[in-house]
Structure formats: C-alpha cells, structure tokens
Enzyme design. Structure first.
Site, PDB file in Angstrom:
ATOM      1  N   LYS A   1      -8.145  19.661   2.604  1.00 39.08           N
ATOM      2  CA  LYS A   1      -8.507  20.293   4.156  1.00 39.08           C
ATOM      3  C   LYS A   1      -8.875  21.857   3.754  1.00 39.08           C
ATOM      4  O   LYS A   1      -9.987  22.280   4.214  1.00 39.08           O
ATOM      5  CB  LYS A   1      -6.837  20.555   4.554  1.00 39.08           C
ATOM      6  CG  LYS A   1      -7.105  20.854   5.924  1.00 39.08           C
ATOM      7  CD  LYS A   1      -5.667  20.759   6.674  1.00 39.08           C
ATOM      8  CE  LYS A   1      -5.210  19.384   6.807  1.00 39.08           C
ATOM      9  NZ  LYS A   1      -3.584  19.441   7.064  1.00 39.08           N
TER      10      LYS A   1
ATOM     11  N   ARG B   1      -0.525  24.853   7.702  1.00 38.89           N
ATOM     12  CA  ARG B   1      -1.005  23.398   7.518  1.00 38.89           C
ATOM     13  C   ARG B   1      -1.008  22.850   6.188  1.00 38.89           C
ATOM     14  O   ARG B   1      -1.408  23.581   5.152  1.00 38.89           O
ATOM     15  CB  ARG B   1      -2.367  23.377   7.972  1.00 38.89           C
ATOM     16  CG  ARG B   1      -2.675  24.059   9.328  1.00 38.89           C
ATOM     17  CD  ARG B   1      -4.047  24.024   9.778  1.00 38.89           C
ATOM     18  NE  ARG B   1      -4.634  22.837   9.766  1.00 38.89           N
ATOM     19  CZ  ARG B   1      -5.742  22.583   9.997  1.00 38.89           C
ATOM     20  NH1 ARG B   1      -7.115  23.599   9.797  1.00 38.89           N
ATOM     21  NH2 ARG B   1      -6.459  21.169  10.124  1.00 38.89           N
TER      22      ARG B   1
ATOM     23  N   GLY C   1      -0.609  12.260   8.455  1.00 38.60           N
ATOM     24  CA  GLY C   1       0.651  12.442   8.897  1.00 38.60           C
ATOM     25  C   GLY C   1       1.903  12.513   8.077  1.00 38.60           C
ATOM     26  O   GLY C   1       2.842  12.430   8.695  1.00 38.60           O
TER      27      GLY C   1
ATOM     28  N   MET D   1       2.795  14.650   5.951  1.00 35.09           N
ATOM     29  CA  MET D   1       3.109  16.038   5.617  1.00 35.09           C
ATOM     30  C   MET D   1       3.393  16.704   6.973  1.00 35.09           C
ATOM     31  O   MET D   1       2.590  16.365   8.028  1.00 35.09           O
ATOM     32  CB  MET D   1       2.711  16.835   4.407  1.00 35.09           C
ATOM     33  CG  MET D   1       3.345  16.213   3.087  1.00 35.09           C
ATOM     34  SD  MET D   1       2.389  16.740   1.768  1.00 35.09           S
ATOM     35  CE  MET D   1       0.619  16.758   2.342  1.00 35.09           C
TER      36      MET D   1
ATOM     37  N   ARG E   1     -13.387  15.883   6.808  1.00 33.39           N
ATOM     38  CA  ARG E   1     -12.989  15.107   5.746  1.00 33.39           C
ATOM     39  C   ARG E   1     -13.793  13.609   5.652  1.00 33.39           C
ATOM     40  O   ARG E   1     -14.460  13.139   6.690  1.00 33.39           O
ATOM     41  CB  ARG E   1     -11.545  14.530   5.423  1.00 33.39           C
ATOM     42  CG  ARG E   1     -11.128  13.900   6.430  1.00 33.39           C
ATOM     43  CD  ARG E   1      -9.431  13.627   6.252  1.00 33.39           C
ATOM     44  NE  ARG E   1      -9.068  13.266   7.681  1.00 33.39           N
ATOM     45  CZ  ARG E   1      -7.672  13.324   7.950  1.00 33.39           C
ATOM     46  NH1 ARG E   1      -7.156  14.074   7.281  1.00 33.39           N
ATOM     47  NH2 ARG E   1      -7.461  12.900   9.173  1.00 33.39           N
TER      48      ARG E   1
ATOM     49  N   HIS F   1      -2.006   7.644  14.655  1.00 31.46           N
ATOM     50  CA  HIS F   1      -1.503   7.474  13.349  1.00 31.46           C
ATOM     51  C   HIS F   1      -1.657   5.842  13.181  1.00 31.46           C
ATOM     52  O   HIS F   1      -2.232   5.473  12.093  1.00 31.46           O
ATOM     53  CB  HIS F   1       0.083   7.666  13.414  1.00 31.46           C
ATOM     54  CG  HIS F   1       0.612   7.367  12.254  1.00 31.46           C
ATOM     55  ND1 HIS F   1       1.389   6.367  12.139  1.00 31.46           N
ATOM     56  CD2 HIS F   1       0.656   8.138  11.002  1.00 31.46           C
ATOM     57  CE1 HIS F   1       1.845   6.190  10.894  1.00 31.46           C
ATOM     58  NE2 HIS F   1       1.375   6.947  10.072  1.00 31.46           N
TER      59      HIS F   1
ATOM     60  N   SER G   1     -12.004 -16.934 -23.709  1.00 29.48           N
ATOM     61  CA  SER G   1     -11.742 -16.511 -22.565  1.00 29.48           C
ATOM     62  C   SER G   1     -10.366 -16.153 -22.402  1.00 29.48           C
ATOM     63  O   SER G   1      -9.455 -16.900 -22.492  1.00 29.48           O
ATOM     64  CB  SER G   1     -12.078 -17.611 -21.690  1.00 29.48           C
ATOM     65  OG  SER G   1     -11.747 -17.359 -20.300  1.00 29.48           O
TER      66      SER G   1
ATOM     67  N   CYS H   1     -10.647 -15.241 -17.391  1.00 21.72           N
ATOM     68  CA  CYS H   1     -10.498 -16.308 -16.265  1.00 21.72           C
ATOM     69  C   CYS H   1      -9.017 -16.184 -15.528  1.00 21.72           C
ATOM     70  O   CYS H   1      -8.897 -16.802 -14.806  1.00 21.72           O
ATOM     71  CB  CYS H   1     -10.747 -17.476 -16.698  1.00 21.72           C
ATOM     72  SG  CYS H   1      -9.593 -18.083 -17.920  1.00 21.72           S
TER      73      CYS H   1
ATOM     74  N   TYR I   1     -18.462 -11.795 -19.000  1.00 23.49           N
ATOM     75  CA  TYR I   1     -18.446 -12.230 -17.779  1.00 23.49           C
ATOM     76  C   TYR I   1     -16.909 -12.012 -17.430  1.00 23.49           C
ATOM     77  O   TYR I   1     -16.257 -12.161 -18.222  1.00 23.49           O
ATOM     78  CB  TYR I   1     -18.939 -13.510 -17.519  1.00 23.49           C
ATOM     79  CG  TYR I   1     -18.200 -14.846 -18.087  1.00 23.49           C
ATOM     80  CD1 TYR I   1     -16.847 -15.190 -17.535  1.00 23.49           C
ATOM     81  CD2 TYR I   1     -18.419 -15.198 -19.581  1.00 23.49           C
ATOM     82  CE1 TYR I   1     -16.075 -16.066 -18.104  1.00 23.49           C
ATOM     83  CE2 TYR I   1     -17.595 -16.020 -19.992  1.00 23.49           C
ATOM     84  CZ  TYR I   1     -16.546 -16.475 -19.375  1.00 23.49           C
ATOM     85  OH  TYR I   1     -15.819 -17.503 -20.109  1.00 23.49           O
TER      86      TYR I   1
END
Ligand code: ADP
Ligand code: MG
Ligand code: MG
Length: 917
Positions: A42, A112, A121, A123, A366, A484, A808, A875, A895
């Site tokens: 902020k 703030r 929301g 803090m 933001r 919120h 693998s 995998c 991969y």
C-alpha cells in the site's frame, strides 16, 4: 574509485540513524512502487501514484523494518523513530494546511496497515484519528455540517475502541458491542422501524452515540478514551503493528505462504471525506472485471460513506457505472485513472477511491486478485494490446489457477429443469453444490467429516476464513462484488455468489428463508458463481468449455472465447518450455484425453488398473490362489490377451509417442476379497474350497503392506508375472507396429533398491523381447528402466544406472519412504505439523525439496555419472504441482508426468521455470 566512495557512504549512513519514515504528497515521494518490502504494498503504491501525479492525499509510511524491530525488541520502537515521525507530521500539516489537535481546523488522519502482499481485511485500519470532544466541534463548524462531524467521530471511536482498546465481541456474544449500542439507539429513536440505515441518524443522534461509545469503552476497559491526538496516534500505530500477529492474519499467512518475518508497514495519511453528503462517497473498482477478465470499469460505490462500508458489506453498494448518471465528471475522471493505472502498472489494478464534494482522491492501488478465467483472459488480451509481452503473460498467471478453467459447470439441461430460487451477484465463477451451514466453524467441521459444504452467511468477515477454505462455495445475502467474501473467494478460486438480498438468514434457528421456501442447516443448495443463480438441491454438473472443445468435441473453438485465450496461452507456453510433459494414464481412452490436453507421452501406466475390468479380476484371483508355478501360468495365460489388447489400444492412441509401462506394483492381497461371503463366491467360481481361499488370504496378510511384498519383489518371487506382462507389451507392440504406427514402450520396474533386483527383471524382459521378435519376425525398439522410489536407490543410483536406461522418480513412495510417513495416515498429524511450521506444506502435495529433493539430486548426479544420457522424469503426484515442476526443471529432468487434467498446469509451470533462467 568505487571502494573509497563505498566506504565513505557507509560511514555517512552509520553516523546517521536509518530512515524509518517515508513521506509522500503533492507530486513528490521519498519512496516508490519498487519498495514494497520496505513500505508494504500500500505504502509503495501510494508513493508511486503520488509520483505519477494521481490525486493522493499526502501522508507518510513507517517502514516494515520498524515492525521487525518492534517484535525483536519486546514490542518497543527504535529510538530514532519518534523524531522522524514528528518531522513527517509537520510536513503533513504543512501539506494539508491543518494542524493536529487544532481547535479551529484540526488535521485528521487515517492510520492504515499495509503488508508487502495485500492481505484483504486481515489487519486493521483506523480512520478520522485526531478527533476528540473539542476537535469534533471545530470540524462541525468548519464544515458547517454537524452530522458529518459526529459521523466521523462515532466511526473513529468505534474503530479505535475495537482495534486499539480491544472492545470486541466476548465469548458467547453474537454481535459486536458497538453494533449493539447502535441497534439500541435505533430502537429508541425508530421504534417502528429499528432496522433503518445508518444514514437516517441525524447529528443529535450521532452525538448521543459518541457519548454512549465513550461510556462503553470506559465500562469495558476501565480506561478513558484518549483525548490527545498524539497519544491516539501512538496507540493506533502500535495496534497496526500488533495486528500483524492476530490470529486471522497468522492463518492467512500460513495459507498463502507469506513469511511471518516480513512484518507490516503503517501508513499515516491525511483524511479525505466521503461522508460529507450526497456529492461525496467512497468506492472500490477494478480496471477490468476480476471475475471474467472483460475490459470494463468494474466496481462499486456508496454515496455518502466512508470507505470501510464498501468492503465490510454493511450496505450493498451500487455499481460504479451508476456514477455516469450521478457524478458524470467523477466518472470521466475514473475512466482516465483506469487508463493511467494500467499503462503505468501494466496489469489489472484494484483501486480504492473517495469523492469529497465531487473531487476524486485515490487511496490505494494494487494488482487485482482475479479468478483463473480472468487471469488468462486479461494476460492474453494485454499482450494483444501491447501492454505486456507473451513472457509476462506466462509469468503472471498462477499455473494452478488453470484448474478453474477445466472445472465442471452446471449442466445446462439440469439447470433448466430446476427453479432458480434467487439471484445474487456473480462473484467467483464455477458451479458448486453442497450442504448449507451458517457458521464458519460448522462448515469446517462438516467438511472434515467429508461433506460437501456451502457456507451461507449474511456477510463474511475475516474471522470466517477457515470456513471459507473448507467450503465448496460461499453464498452471502449482503455485500457486493468487492466485499470481503467476494475478494477472498476469487483469490481462493472458490465459487461465490454474494449480495443475494432476498435471502433471509436466521442464525438463531439455522434457517434460510427465500420466496416462501425454507432451507435448514444440512439441506443441499447449488450456486452458480458465473451467473449468480441459486438453485435448490444438488444440480448436475457438466464439463467446462475447454473439456468440451478438446475431449467431448461438442463445442468448436469459434464458439468459445475462453477456449481461444486458453489455447493461445498454451501455445506461448509450449514454445518456451524445455521440459516435456507426459500423463499418468492407464487406459486407452484416458490416453486419448491426455494427448488432447497436450501430453507428449505416457509417463506412468499402472498395469494393475487394468486388472479390475470385466472378468479379468477372476483370472487375477485365480493367479493369486495358484498353488504352484504351473497353475499360475495357466491363470496368467488367460490374463495375457486382455493386457495385450489394452497395451495395443494405448499404443494406438499415442500415435508414436512413448509409453512408460510399470509392471505390477501393489501387494497381491489388494486383489482378493476379505469378507466371508465374497470368499465363498470366489471359491464357487473357481471350483475350489472356501478353506483354500481363506487360507491364502491369511497367508497374504501383511502388517505393513506399503513396505511388504510388492513392487519388483513380486516379479522376483513370481517371475511368471513379469514374463506375462513383458509378453503382453511386446506382442501388442509388434501388432501395432505392423499396422504402421510407431511404438515406443518403456518398461519400468518398480520399487528397486538393490541393483541386482533390476538386473534380474531386465534379463527377463530382454529374454521375452527376443522371443517375441523372433516369433513375429520383427524388430522392436524399447527401453527398460526403473522407478526411483526408495532412498537406497537414490544413493546407489550409479550402480542402478548401469542397467537402467531411464529413471522415473516415483515421488509418492519416495516421499513416504524418505519421511517414513504413510500418506494415508499422515492426515492425523500433518495439520498440526503445518501449524507448528515443522513443514510448510503437505509434502505429499508439494515436493519436499529440502529432503526428498536432495535425494533426487543425488540420484540424478550419480545416475549420470555412469550413464551420461540417462533419461530422467518424474511420475508422482508432484509432477502436476507448479513448485515441484519448477524444481524438476532445475534438476534437469527431461519430462514431468501428471494426471491428464493437470497437464495444462504442468505445461504453464514448465514454461515459467524455463523463463526464470
Ligand atoms: P484495507 O487494507 O483493509 O483495505 P485500508 O487502509 O485500505 O484498509 O482502508 C480501508 C478504507 O478506508 C479505504 O478503502 C478507504 O476507503 C478508507 N480510507 C483509507 N485511508 C483514507 C483516507 N486517507 N481518507 C479517507 N478514507 C480513507
Ligand atoms: Mg480494513
Ligand atoms: Mg484498502
């Protein structure tokens, strides 16, 4: 002379105390948008907006370093801070032309919080600080608006009392104590209509309220509300730092992996007023629609209100587009601002603003949180608009959010046959059905029992976050699309419908009443977060656009805008990634889907999954019950054709792409019945005695099957099984190859820990391959390798690589065996482990890089030391988890393989990993 100047500089800064306070205002700022870790998100963006000459009220930011200091030094401040704050206040007074505590024209400020990453929301913020019994009169006189002055004062008392002095709900109380006082006063003044809006309270009523608030504070805390603005400021700054460690902030940081060490900054800023009448107001907007990504100004606005009212969902605000009519000049300015913000920040912005007597002020901006749908659409469209490059688009989209685009939606036929019971605002797209619960705690408990849950609230507050996490979807009666509930739902990727004002929710009886119908706790409801519709009961779902285009093929790309942006993104990602992606798929149709989702082969075919189809399971059971190799051979020969035809189907679906086929892995008792009745059935079917069946079941019992007779241990004790499987693979390969399709089988031996285990199995595979090639008079190319899933295999990988052509990583078992932790039993203690931060994440979902990852690194290094070109892949479940995929890229794996529906995520994550270098 760089060395000299450096030492001179450090000397200078050491003689001066560090800078803790950063001012901004009138087009100049000490900080800028890059200083997020120091000034918080902020604060940094307030500085940045000031620099680009957007109308930001002046103020200053106390850095996060002070927060860190505060917690490191038993909640005290660095000695140099006070003087710096005094100087900054002085500057602010000059900029605003008002003085703190002044009896004629008092300066009021907002205090703030502002962490590095926004925590909506979580803090606290305190507005109108600087008011007391005397300055409020000055404010009333100056503004010639007594009502406004006392409205500010009562808000301030309420916030200060709550946040700084701790006047909050006590255990057993349902409502905030300040709200109770307001309700009481309304009852006295409007006995016929006790639910009137706050705006109906006039100056006298509000003054009464401030007296009662002060009394409440005294009663609850034994202390007087502080009159001195400086003392108020000290208290507020301390409370903001303190709110960094409140419970909900801690839970939030845990969920989003925000380090506790970061700390918050505190912003002190001159107040502007949205509550001075109907030419004022306060709003929250997005530069594009955060739910769908559409390029429109999107948001909401409340006339005659201070900012918290919009977010808190106390009053349902009006769409910001309405300003076009109500305040055309402000609306035009907002469109300009939207443009300026996007061309400066190159991303969708979520901004807060206030209008005071028709004048626009920017209070925050933001990068906006958005749904997966919006993330993809915005990124792709911003590339087209030349705001960003394709690389930025790839970097910016959280790979996981693609799962939203693939998730099912409500079936269009099913929805037509169900009555819509009400409509709210579509705030988080997708379809969700579940049993309704009216409190976060109950929702959480029900979800833990395995129920599908919808959390239904009048409005949500940060305390509800656990319940929101547990729910499939969130439904609220009040609050708009930037409330919120909506904000948090979008970020979590939850389905959300909010502001469905027709819902009458009664917490005391746990019922929901709407248009003459009643729903009780535990009843099913369905909500559509794309349209805002609410349905009774459980509505059938159908596949998403992406699935319909790629798999069901009943929708064309031309008909689906979301498919088109998705496909564009995938194309960019595929051009950039260096790792291949494969799928874990066991059956021909699954393989087909996987290829449609972009698989470049099968990374794991679990042959035993084929054992359960049709009457195959009988042959499997016959094989298991066999008394000797001969009998076993007979049973196996019945299984052979089934396996062969499956493999042939897979090879055909792959059209020349490779397939890693794992030999039988689970312990045999998983295939035979354990209850008496089914054992009797089986005995009859096979024409043997029940005794023999139950004896064999007992023989196969294991105390710890995960570490028992499974994996290659089966093939070593019963080589016939491996031989049959090898034969099925090679006969299928010969058959498909003869039809002109290239075939690339890679046979994978599971659970190898000793090099000799692998050598024995490989010899057997080669023997069968030679036989089949001779019989069919053909040549087959194939690989034989192993799954690395035991720590021993990692540390002797150089020896294993002498015979293995590929590794693998089976990271599911490798995690279990490395941690000595059973995946199926870890649920009882892992949550506590996460709370204690022993582990940050569930290691079965996100690869434990520090432990399991180290073993993988060792295996890679050792494996390559004896076989330079050894083929490496993964995998386990982790192959579709973005952070783990990035780790695999760093290890240099060829991969990753994951379930078909996670392939788009893996493709994007692999591209992100490639871009990092
Ligand atoms: P959060 O981080 O919870 O959004 P903020 O610090 O942004 O908290 O404050 C919440 C709201 O308070 C803002 O949206 C804004 O409307 C109002 N507000 C904050 N600072 C000021 C200010 N200087 N003047 C007027 N209103 C303010
Ligand atoms: Mg707030
Ligand atoms: Mg804010």
């Amino acid at each position: 002379m760089p060395t000299k100047s450096k030492s001179a500089k450090s000397k200078k800064s050491s003689s001066k105390s560090p800078k803790y306070v950063y001012s901004f205002g009138n087009g100049k700022a000490d900080g800028n948008g890059k200083l997020k870790s120091l000034l918080g998100g902020k604060g940094a963006n307030l500085a940045e907006m000031t620099r680009i000459r957007l109308p930001v009220p002046p103020g200053f930011t106390i850095s996060t370093e002070v927060c860190t200091y505060y917690y490191d030094h038993k909640r005290t401040y660095p000695p140099a801070l006070e003087k710096q704050i005094d100087e900054a206040i002085h500057k602010l007074e000059t900029a605003m032309g008002k003085k703190f505590g002044d009896q004629k024209d008092p300066l009021l400020v907002a205090v703030r919080s502002g962490a590095r990453d926004s925590m909506p929301g979580m803090m606290d913020t305190i507005l109108n600080l600087g008011l007391n019994d005397r300055t409020v009169r000055a404010l009333a006189e100056r503004s010639k608006n007594e009502r406004f002055a006392y409205d500010c004062y009562r808000r301030f008392l309420q916030m200060y009392g709550d946040v700084v002095m701790g006047v909050q709900k006590r255990a057993g109380e349902d409502h905030e104590p300040f709200e109770v006082v307001i309700e009481e006063l309304k009852k006295e003044l409007f006995p016929k209509d006790p639910h009137v809006s706050d705006t109906k309270l006039d100056a006298t009523a509000l003054r009464k309220l401030t007296d009662r608030f002060r009394k409440l504070i005294r009663e609850r805390t034994g202390q007087d509300f502080p009159e001195d603005p400086r003392e108020q400021l000290r208290g507020a700054v301390g409370a903001v730092f303190g709110s960094w460690n409140n419970e909900r902030a801690i839970i939030y940081r845990r969920k989003y992996n925000i380090p506790h060490e970061w700390g918050t900054a505190v912003n002190v800023q001159g107040m502007v007023f949205g509550n001075t009448g109907n030419d004022s107001g306060s709003g929250v907007s997005f530069t594009r629609d955060p739910a769908t990504g559409e390029k429109v100004l999107y948001g909401e606005f409340l006339l005659n209100a201070q900012g918290e009212d919009v977010v808190a969902g106390v009053r349902t605000p009006e769409p910001v587009l309405q300003l076009q009519v109500e305040m055309p000049e402000v609306y035009r300015q907002l469109q300009d601002v939207r443009h300026t913000l996007e061309s400066h920040f190159h991303d969708m912005q979520d901004f807060e603003f206030t209008v005071e007597h028709g004048r626009l002020f920017m209070l925050q901006t933001r990068n906006g949180k958005r749904t997966g749908f919006a993330a993809v659409r915005i990124a792709v469209e911003m590339v087209k608009e030349k705001l960003i490059k394709p690389d930025d688009a790839i970097r910016r989209i959280p790979a996981d959010s693609l799962s939203q685009l693939l998730a099912p939606v409500f079936d269009s036929r099913a929805r037509k046959t169900t009555q819509v019971i009400a409509k709210g605002l579509p705030a988080g797209p997708g379809a969700a059905s579940g049993k309704i619960y009216f409190s976060a705690n109950e929702a959480e408990a029900a979800a833990q029992r395995g129920e599908k849950v919808l959390l239904v609230r009048v409005e949500t507050s940060p305390e509800d976050i656990r319940g929101m996490l547990a729910a499939e979807g969130i439904l609220t009666a009040r609050g708009g699309v930037s409330s919120h509930a909506a904000l948090v739902a979008r970020q979590m990727g939850k389905v959300c419908v909010c502001g469905a004002s027709e819902l009458q929710i009664d917490y005391s009886t746990n019922t929901l009443h709407v248009r003459g119908q009643n729903f009780r706790k535990g009843d099913f409801l369905s909500i559509d977060g794309t349209t805002g519709e609410i349905f009774p009961g459980e509505v059938k779902t159908s596949p998403s656009d992406i699935v319909r285009v790629l798999i069901d093929k009943d929708l064309t790309p031309a008909e689906s805008p979301i498919y088109r942006v998705f496909a564009q993104l995938m194309q960019w990602a595929d051009q950039r990634r260096t790792m291949e992606v494969r799928a874990n798929a066991d059956q021909p149709d699954q393989v087909g889907h996987a290829v449609a989702f972009g698989a470049q082969g099968v990374g794991l075919c679990r042959t035993e999954h084929m054992f359960f189809e049709g009457d195959r399971i009988d042959h499997v059971r016959e094989m298991i019950l066999a008394e000797n190799a001969d009998e076993r051979g007979k049973a196996l020969s019945k299984l052979l054709p089934a396996q062969r035809s499956d493999f042939a189907g897979i090879f055909k679906a792959l059209k020349g792409l490779p397939a890693t086929i794992r030999f039988l892995d689970p312990p045999l008792h998983e295939f035979i019945p354990h209850d008496e009745a089914s054992q009797k059935d089986l005995a009859e079917k096979l024409g043997i005695s029940v005794d023999r069946v139950s004896r064999r079941v007992k023989e196969l019992h294991e105390f710890n099957p995960m570490l028992g007779h499974r994996g290659c241990r089966l093939g070593i004790v019963y080589p016939e099984i491996s031989e049959m499987q090898a034969r099925a693979v090679f006969e299928a390969a010969a058959e498909v190859q003869a039809s002109g399709i290239k075939v690339r089988p890679e046979i994978m031996i599971p659970l190898v820990g000793f090099p000799k285990e692998l050598e024995l199995q490989i010899a057997l595979v080669h023997k069968v391959a030679a036989q089949v090639q001779k019989e069919k008079n053909t040549k087959l190319s194939y690989l034989v390798g192993t799954m690395i899933e035991i720590p021993r295999a990692c540390v002797v990988a150089d020896q294993i690589a002498r015979s293995a052509q590929f590794f693998s990583f089976g990271t599911n078992d490798l995690t279990q065996t490395t941690l000595g932790m059973s995946r199926d039993d870890a649920g009882s203690f892992l949550p506590r482990y996460q709370e204690e931060e022993i582990v940050r994440q569930n290691p079965f979902a996100v690869l434990d890089q520090g432990g399991v990852g180290k073993l993988m690194e060792t295996a890679v290094k050792l494996g390559r030391s004896t076989r330079k070109d050894i083929k490496l892949g993964i995998c386990g479940e982790h192959g579709g988890e973005p952070d783990s995929v990035k780790f695999c890229h760093q290890l240099g794996l060829a991969y990753v393989s994951c379930s078909p529906f996670r392939l788009p995520i893996a493709r994007l994550a692999a591209a992100q990993a490639a871009l990092k270098n």
